[in-house]
Design an enzyme around this catalytic site. Structure first.
Site: not given
Ligand SMILES: Cc1cc2nc3c(=O)[nH]c(=O)nc-3n(C[C@H](O)[C@H](O)[C@H](O)COP(=O)(O)OP(=O)(O)OC[C@H]3O[C@@H](n4cnc5c(N)ncnc54)[C@H](O)[C@@H]3O)c2cc1C
Length: 400
Positions: A161, A344
């Protein structure tokens, strides 16, 4: 050794959404998710936690309740991946085999890159919406702020983000105006980038906001150290690193930590070798299939594709990945293509939001038949109330 048709590593936004869609498409598929954490967070709402609009509790659910029916949850952490052998090694549970692997490990917060930052979070002046306790600290510090120097930072490199570092700056500005404290406060943005946002249509609006609200933007400024004992933030100018360190006093500083690809990924054979996506999964930007290991797929923050890392991107990536993966299993070519959609929701104040939506090449791609380049109340309501519901009840269940 246990063996699955599809093994998903990471049970965050991308992992759960993909598992739900796979099971909806084919109930007989054996699917497992490797995820160590028992808490699942809706991170986009942390911005509003920092502004006192939402609580951390509201952003959390039990991971157990989100694992789709029929999907096995392996509560462990991935230690390494061997794509030649089609196996994943777990920290505690030995090896697991897969036919297809989906990488959904998110992005790693690289706190150590800013000396003193992590330890200072929560000291009353140093805050960060990038971790749940840090978002709570933001609100606590804002609520008790009495005027002085406020700083907001954004690092160089890939972050999740990209708009979050500035959303909280706008909210803080609005808060101070509402509480008669703005005249007593200097607000500075120490951002490593060169513009507010890469999408020209939206950037124009943001530049105007920055100008009108007297927010002092210092671009190409990278935070390198927090000297909490002296309430001092230390930056370098990326365009002139030889000029030495630049010190700025703060009474409140919101830090967006530098970020990088998850360790197991960047140390595997699956990572992009160099360039802006180094360390992230080397997948095709339209099919999300790995370029050298066709049984490996990636979506979300850990995918090395040239678009903004958001949950919104995952909503569009997951249907493509699932269709392509199932077609590949059947020996066919998938039809769906991901065009880089990301979004965003730039909260610009309490009740105000500019909804940036775009595709590859920062091509502006609005969804609604209204002028999304302007600050709007209806778009704020969408973020505050509709999008969280859509996440929990639609996206994570594979139906939105
Ligand atoms: C402050 C903030 C504001 C945001 N605002 C927005 C917004 O307005 N709109 C929007 O669309 N997005 C927003 N986002 C971004 C959004 O939250 C992320 O892009 C999204 O959660 C990514 O999903 P993901 O599955 O890639 O990662 P995540 O949801 O972070 O999941 C990754 C997972 O992998 C697991 N993991 C890591 N390493 C290992 C390992 N070695 N073995 C097993 N599991 C592991 C972790 O525990 C975690 O559960 C924001 C993020 C933040 C921090």
């Amino acid at each position: 050794m246990k063996q699955y048709d599809v093994l998903i590593v990471g049970g965050g936004s991308g992992g759960i959404t993909t598992a739900a869609r796979l099971k909806r498409a084919d109930r007989n598929l054996s699917v497992a998710i490797v995820e160590p954490n028992t808490d699942h967070y809706y991170q986009p709402l942390w911005t509003l936690v920092g502004a006192g609009v939402a609580t951390v509790d509201e952003t959390r659910r039990d991971e157990a309740k989100l694992i789709p029916n029929g999907v096995e949850w392996i509560r462990d952490r991935v230690a390494s991946i061997d794509p030649d052998a089609h196996t994943v090694s777990l920290e505690e549970g030995g090896d697991v085999g897969y036919d297809q692997l989906v990488m959904a490990l998110g992005i790693e917060l690289h706190w150590d890159k800013v000396e003193g930052a992590r330890d200072a979070i929560g000291n009353g002046k140093v805050v960060s919406n990038y971790i749940p306790e840090g978002a709570q600290a933001t609100w606590k510090a804002l609520e008790s702020f009495q005027g002085g120097d406020m700083i907001f930072t954004a690092p160089s490199g890939q972050i999740k983000c990209g708009g979050a570092p500035q959303k909280i700056m706008y909210l803080a500005d609005d808060y101070l105006r509402k509480h008669g404290l703005r005249d007593k406060t200097q607000i500075t943005g120490g951002f490593a980038g060169t513009v507010m946002l890469g999408v020209p249509e939206i950037n124009a609006t943001l530049n105007q906001i920055v100008e009108e609200r007297d927010l002092h933007m210092k671009f190409r400024h990278e935070l390198v150290r927090i000297d909490a004992a002296r309430d001092t933030a230390v930056f370098v100018n990326l365009d002139d690193p030889d000029a030495g360190e630049i010190e700025m006093h703060y009474d409140f500083i919101h830090i967006t930590p530098p970020q990088r690809a998850p360790k197991v990924l960047r140390e595997s054979k699956l990572a992009v070798a160099e360039g802006p996506h180094a360390g992230f999964a080397d997948v095709d930007e339209h099919t999300l299939q790995h370029k050298t290991y066709p049984d490996v797929w990636a979506l979300g923050d850990n995918a090395g594709v040239p678009t903004a890392k958001t949950g919104a991107a995952i909503r569009k990536q997951a249907p493509v990945l699932v269709e392509q993966l199932l077609a590949h299993r059947a020996g066919k070519q998938g039809q769906k293509s991901y065009e880089g959609y990301s979004s965003c929701p730039l909260v610009t104040g309490y009740g105000k939001l500019v909804l940036a939506e775009f595709e590859y090449g920062n091509k502006y791609k609005p969804t609604f038949p209204v002028d999304q380049t302007k600050q709007r109340w209806d778009m704020y309501m969408l973020k505050r109330h509709l999008l969280p519901q859509m996440y929990w009840h639609g996206m994570l269940r594979g139906i939105a």
